[in-house]
Design an enzyme around this catalytic site. Structure first.
Site, PDB file in Angstrom:
ATOM      1  N   CYS A   1      63.572  48.127  68.436  1.00  0.00           N
ATOM      2  CA  CYS A   1      64.915  48.509  68.122  1.00  0.00           C
ATOM      3  C   CYS A   1      65.717  48.577  69.535  1.00  0.00           C
ATOM      4  O   CYS A   1      66.980  48.779  69.627  1.00  0.00           O
ATOM      5  CB  CYS A   1      64.919  50.197  67.772  1.00  0.00           C
TER       6      CYS A   1
ATOM      7  N   HIS B   1      72.157  49.269  61.810  1.00  0.00           N
ATOM      8  CA  HIS B   1      71.238  49.021  62.747  1.00  0.00           C
ATOM      9  C   HIS B   1      70.305  47.833  62.872  1.00  0.00           C
ATOM     10  O   HIS B   1      69.378  47.537  62.476  1.00  0.00           O
ATOM     11  CB  HIS B   1      70.082  49.989  62.840  1.00  0.00           C
TER      12      HIS B   1
END
Length: 374
Positions: A65, A319
């Site tokens: 991430c 995301h």
């Protein structure tokens, strides 16, 4: 809308837009984050697809991430130490076309997980059993350990979608959004009609779970986001209007079983290292992978909520793992501009919690004129 567009094409189209906007840009390096792609230094493939000269080197960072944010930090370091004057940095991701993987038959875990029939999309992030739902489990565990209820998280879901909707309607982010392959420029994740009744109907995503739902966990999206990182002398030579100065970066580690905590510990470490208080920061952008992160931030910095993710977060936008660092940096730059503070020193912090319990945070300072560049 991008379900059939490979990651390298998503990234290439955004790079093409940058090259069109900043004619004459002669970057010496491209660094990008990518977490779910096929590997093989996909950033090199992406930059060639964009039509950049073959002489320009490129490499890929996989910090899951935090890949995009780490790419920006590495780019800044390369510039600061004088190795190059200009770097294109950020990240790109296609969750829709991400390949499946399986264990090699020579691997000790080949038989443990069903041999050749076991395909996985999520890597193994900590010792022990390979759990496909490790990130969801970590968010659930963090919430339960902190006494965070599903009702508390509903507030952040509604806030994120509302702020994202308002930002879209006001056109605040319009000049940093580009269409790819004739797709629209409207983020598909933003729900204009998100309400409490819908949230109440959603089941928990984990068997036996009580907190994490499809609403308070982010969408897995496709996207790309890049920034130009260059030296003060390069900016002056090429007459580029600077937006912010890169000041610092930190990484922290927490237990992989409760990775959402790392977004907050990274902010703490960054503030401490720079002898700053959170009141000194004008803008906070955290990657909103889970609403649990929002609640942790609010408990740690209750007086900073009005400066936190003011255009909404990943609960609304989604995301795309490798791209999210670039996205929140761009949102932070727009937030610094939007707040229009008169103070000479306006700072922003961007922070991301990554799989495996790694937190990355960067500190940037708003630049009002070329004279502010060191």
């Amino acid at each position: 809308m991008y379900r059939n567009v490979p990651a390298e094409i998503l990234g290439a189209d955004v790079i093409k837009y940058i090259l069109e906007k900043y004619k004459g840009l002669d970057a010496g390096l491209v660094i990008a984050g990518n977490a779910a792609g096929a590997g093989g230094n996909i950033t090199r493939l992406m930059m060639l697809e964009a039509g950049l000269p073959e002489k320009i080197p490129a490499f890929t960072i996989d910090l899951q991430c935090a890949s995009g944010l780490e790419s920006i930090a590495v780019a800044a370091a390369r510039v600061q130490c004088g190795q190059t004057g200009c770097v294109i940095a950020g990240g790109f991701e296609s969750c829709s076309t991400a390949p499946g993987r399986r264990y090699n038959k020579n691997h000790p875990d080949y038989g443990t997980y069903g041999g050749g029939d076991f395909w996985y999309r999520t890597a193994k992030f900590s010792p022990g059993r390979h759990r496909q739902a490790a990130m969801l489990e970590g968010a659930e565990r963090t919430a339960l350990s902190e006494g965070i209820t599903r009702g508390m998280l509903d507030h952040w879901v509604l806030r994120s979608h509302l702020l994202a909707k308002e930002a879209r309607e006001k056109g605040i982010l319009k000049d940093i959004i580009v269409s790819v392959k004739d797709g629209c420029v409207k983020d598909e994740g933003i729900r204009d009609r998100m309400d409490q009744r819908l949230l109440d109907r959603l089941p928990c995503v984990l068997k036996g779970g009580s907190v994490i739902t499809a609403a308070n966990a982010c969408l897995t999206n496709d996207g790309a986001a890049f920034a130009i990182i260059c030296s003060g002398s390069y900016i002056k030579e090429h007459n580029i209007k600077p937006l912010a100065e890169f000041k610092d970066v930190v990484e922290t580690g927490v237990t992989p079983d409760e990775s959402p905590r790392s977004a907050i510990t990274a902010i703490e470490k960054l503030l401490e290292r720079n002898n700053m208080d959170y009141h000194d920061i004008s803008v906070f952008e955290c990657n909103e992978a889970f609403a649990v992160i929002d609640e942790l931030f609010a408990r740690k910095y209750p007086d900073a909520i009005d400066r936190y993710n003011i255009f909404g977060g990943a609960l609304a936008y989604g995301h795309p793992y490798g791209a999210s660092g670039g996205i929140i940096l761009l949102h932070a730059l727009k937030a610094l501009e939007y707040r229009k503070e008169e103070a000479k020193d306006s700072y922003a912090i961007c922070s991301i919690a990554a799989a495996g319990g790694i937190g990355t945070a960067i500190l940037i300072k708003k630049v009002n004129s070329l004279q502010d560049i060191q």
